[in-house]
Write an enzyme that holds these catalytic residues in place. Structure first.
Site, PDB file in Angstrom:
ATOM      1  N   MET A  34       0.789  -1.078  -0.080  1.00 56.29           N
ATOM      2  CA  MET A  34       0.083   0.058  -0.082  1.00 56.29           C
ATOM      3  C   MET A  34       0.905   1.179  -0.019  1.00 56.29           C
ATOM      4  O   MET A  34       0.439   2.307   0.204  1.00 56.29           O
ATOM      5  CB  MET A  34      -0.845  -0.067   1.116  1.00 56.29           C
ATOM      6  CG  MET A  34      -1.932  -1.264   1.137  1.00 56.29           C
ATOM      7  SD  MET A  34      -3.414  -0.886   2.189  1.00 56.29           S
ATOM      8  CE  MET A  34      -2.676  -0.650   3.868  1.00 56.29           C
ATOM      9  N   GLY A  35       2.033   1.186  -0.311  1.00 55.45           N
ATOM     10  CA  GLY A  35       2.934   2.400  -0.456  1.00 55.45           C
ATOM     11  C   GLY A  35       3.304   2.729   1.028  1.00 55.45           C
ATOM     12  O   GLY A  35       3.369   1.867   2.127  1.00 55.45           O
ATOM     13  N   LEU A  37       6.527   3.222   1.912  1.00 52.76           N
ATOM     14  CA  LEU A  37       7.262   2.048   1.886  1.00 52.76           C
ATOM     15  C   LEU A  37       8.449   2.317   2.797  1.00 52.76           C
ATOM     16  O   LEU A  37       9.074   3.250   3.034  1.00 52.76           O
ATOM     17  CB  LEU A  37       7.996   1.755   0.525  1.00 52.76           C
ATOM     18  CG  LEU A  37       6.964   1.357  -0.554  1.00 52.76           C
ATOM     19  CD1 LEU A  37       7.576   1.053  -1.896  1.00 52.76           C
ATOM     20  CD2 LEU A  37       6.065   0.214  -0.201  1.00 52.76           C
ATOM     21  N   HIS A  38       8.908   1.120   3.490  1.00 48.28           N
ATOM     22  CA  HIS A  38      10.133   1.223   4.569  1.00 48.28           C
ATOM     23  C   HIS A  38      10.977   0.014   4.238  1.00 48.28           C
ATOM     24  O   HIS A  38      10.602  -0.591   3.325  1.00 48.28           O
ATOM     25  CB  HIS A  38       9.408   1.280   5.911  1.00 48.28           C
ATOM     26  CG  HIS A  38       8.401  -0.102   6.241  1.00 48.28           C
ATOM     27  ND1 HIS A  38       8.615  -1.339   6.300  1.00 48.28           N
ATOM     28  CD2 HIS A  38       7.053   0.210   6.392  1.00 48.28           C
ATOM     29  CE1 HIS A  38       7.798  -2.025   6.400  1.00 48.28           C
ATOM     30  NE2 HIS A  38       6.540  -1.436   6.672  1.00 48.28           N
ATOM     31  N   HIS A  41       9.558  -3.564   3.532  1.00 51.36           N
ATOM     32  CA  HIS A  41       9.147  -3.567   2.157  1.00 51.36           C
ATOM     33  C   HIS A  41      10.276  -3.854   1.283  1.00 51.36           C
ATOM     34  O   HIS A  41      10.472  -4.540   0.341  1.00 51.36           O
ATOM     35  CB  HIS A  41       8.255  -2.292   1.592  1.00 51.36           C
ATOM     36  CG  HIS A  41       6.919  -2.236   2.328  1.00 51.36           C
ATOM     37  ND1 HIS A  41       6.750  -1.096   3.137  1.00 51.36           N
ATOM     38  CD2 HIS A  41       5.875  -2.857   2.218  1.00 51.36           C
ATOM     39  CE1 HIS A  41       5.459  -1.019   3.569  1.00 51.36           C
ATOM     40  NE2 HIS A  41       5.061  -2.110   2.933  1.00 51.36           N
ATOM     41  N   GLN A  65     -10.399  -2.736   1.725  1.00 50.78           N
ATOM     42  CA  GLN A  65     -10.088  -3.377   2.936  1.00 50.78           C
ATOM     43  C   GLN A  65      -9.972  -2.707   4.055  1.00 50.78           C
ATOM     44  O   GLN A  65      -9.595  -3.076   5.248  1.00 50.78           O
ATOM     45  CB  GLN A  65      -8.375  -3.927   2.707  1.00 50.78           C
ATOM     46  CG  GLN A  65      -7.472  -3.008   2.582  1.00 50.78           C
ATOM     47  CD  GLN A  65      -6.068  -3.864   2.129  1.00 50.78           C
ATOM     48  OE1 GLN A  65      -6.008  -4.161   1.068  1.00 50.78           O
ATOM     49  NE2 GLN A  65      -5.191  -3.714   3.147  1.00 50.78           N
ATOM     50  N   GLY A 151       4.882 -10.439   3.767  1.00 49.86           N
ATOM     51  CA  GLY A 151       5.756 -10.435   4.966  1.00 49.86           C
ATOM     52  C   GLY A 151       4.956 -11.114   6.259  1.00 49.86           C
ATOM     53  O   GLY A 151       3.681 -11.084   6.098  1.00 49.86           O
ATOM     54  N   ASP A 154       2.094  -9.572   8.889  1.00 46.67           N
ATOM     55  CA  ASP A 154       0.776  -9.820   8.806  1.00 46.67           C
ATOM     56  C   ASP A 154       0.507 -11.233   8.491  1.00 46.67           C
ATOM     57  O   ASP A 154       0.204 -11.677   7.600  1.00 46.67           O
ATOM     58  CB  ASP A 154       0.286  -9.078   7.585  1.00 46.67           C
ATOM     59  CG  ASP A 154       0.487  -7.640   7.737  1.00 46.67           C
ATOM     60  OD1 ASP A 154      -0.240  -6.837   8.242  1.00 46.67           O
ATOM     61  OD2 ASP A 154       1.807  -7.332   7.227  1.00 46.67           O
TER      62      ASP A 154
END
Ligand code: AMP
Length: 285
Positions: A34-35, A37-38, A41, A65, A151, A154
């Protein structure tokens, strides 16, 4: 990235880019995001790059969602920084469609994995996983990846999506990557930027509480009710925290279990102020 300035906004254009890559014999990996980013990601993108010749990162804040009172409107959108991170991590293409591109007027088909979405985040966020499954299946049909990377942070999402892929015979290999953490243990999340400095200082205690359950399990405690109670009280002791859930469930079926026998998922969701943070650890792996 082959075209570092190029963000692909349409389904037709990403399909063409993927077809061109496939025509040269490259395998295709997809990293749905969903952007905002870190480094978590970035690790997914690097892992994708090791596995595939053409890496697509999708960036889409998926409206279906989010619940009506959730943070869809204020979810961070940082496309310029995201492009730089994608280029640095080795992505070949960014697919960043609009909501209208993904959900044109009259859209009405949804995908559900009912049993697995009735607990943890699924129970607290009705419709959330229906939105996740629907958008991820659409992304699979649009990008047609050989591999898709998600990841472990989640955990329920990974379990549900793997079930969807299995049950609906989606021809994609699912690869789950470990949770990337800050130096103090806090799981990296796009939502961490909502935290005040005081909340940020307290947030690592969520992971500490999960680690403490894991050490108790490692020391031989098998009674799930006792472990769950310990987890809940450690989380509730964080000043200002509101525990949304603290659970220990079978790591595959997400069913409740009385005694730790098979690997279990210790999972928590905690509100710090208005920010809901989730984290988890596997016990007995
Ligand atoms: P999001 O943009 O938050 O929807 O996440 C996109 C993907 O990145 C999902 O597969 C997440 O599980 C994964 N992800 C998010 N945070 C982390 C993290 N700290 N470590 C590893 N993967 C992550």
């Amino acid at each position: 990235m082959s075209d570092p300035n190029g963000v692909v906004p349409t389904i037709a254009a990403i399909r063409a880019a993927v077809s061109a890559a496939k025509a040269t014999g490259r395998t295709v990996a997809l990293v749905p995001t969903m952007g905002a980013l870190h480094a978590g990601h970035a690790e997914l993108i690097r892992a994708a790059q090791r596995r595939a010749g053409f890496v697509v990162v999708s960036i889409f804040v998926n409206p279906t969602q989010f619940g009506p009172t959730e943070d869809f409107g204020k979810y961070p959108r940082t496309l310029d920084a995201d492009r730089a991170l994608c280029a640095e991590a080795g992505a070949d293409s960014i697919f960043a469609p609009s909501a209208a591109e993904m959900y044109p007027g009259g859209f009405g088909a949804f995908v559900e994995v009912p049993k697995l979405d009735g607990v943890l985040c699924g129970a607290r966020r009705p419709g959330h996983f229906r939105g996740v499954c629907t958008v991820v299946l659409k992304l699979f049909h649009i990008v047609r990846p050989d591999i898709a990377l998600f990841g472990a942070k989640d955990a329920q999402q990974s379990i549900i999506l793997k079930k969807m892929v299995r049950d609906l015979d989606v021809p994609v290999e699912m690869q789950i990557e470990p949770t990337v953490r800050e130096a103090d243990g806090l799981a990296m999340s796009s939502r961490n930027r909502y935290l005040s400095p005081a909340e940020r200082g307290l947030a690592p205690r969520i992971f500490a509480a999960l680690q403490s359950v894991r050490s108790r399990a490692g020391a031989g405690e098998r009674d799930v009710a006792a472990l769950r109670a310990g987890l809940h009280s450690d989380l509730a002791a964080i000043p200002g925290a509101r525990v949304d859930y603290a659970e220990i469930l079978d790591a595959e079926s997400l069913e409740t279990t009385d005694r730790l026998a098979k690997p279990a998922l210790a999972a928590a969701a905690v509100f710090l102020g208005g920010t809901r943070l989730i984290d988890n650890l596997i016990l007995g792996d």
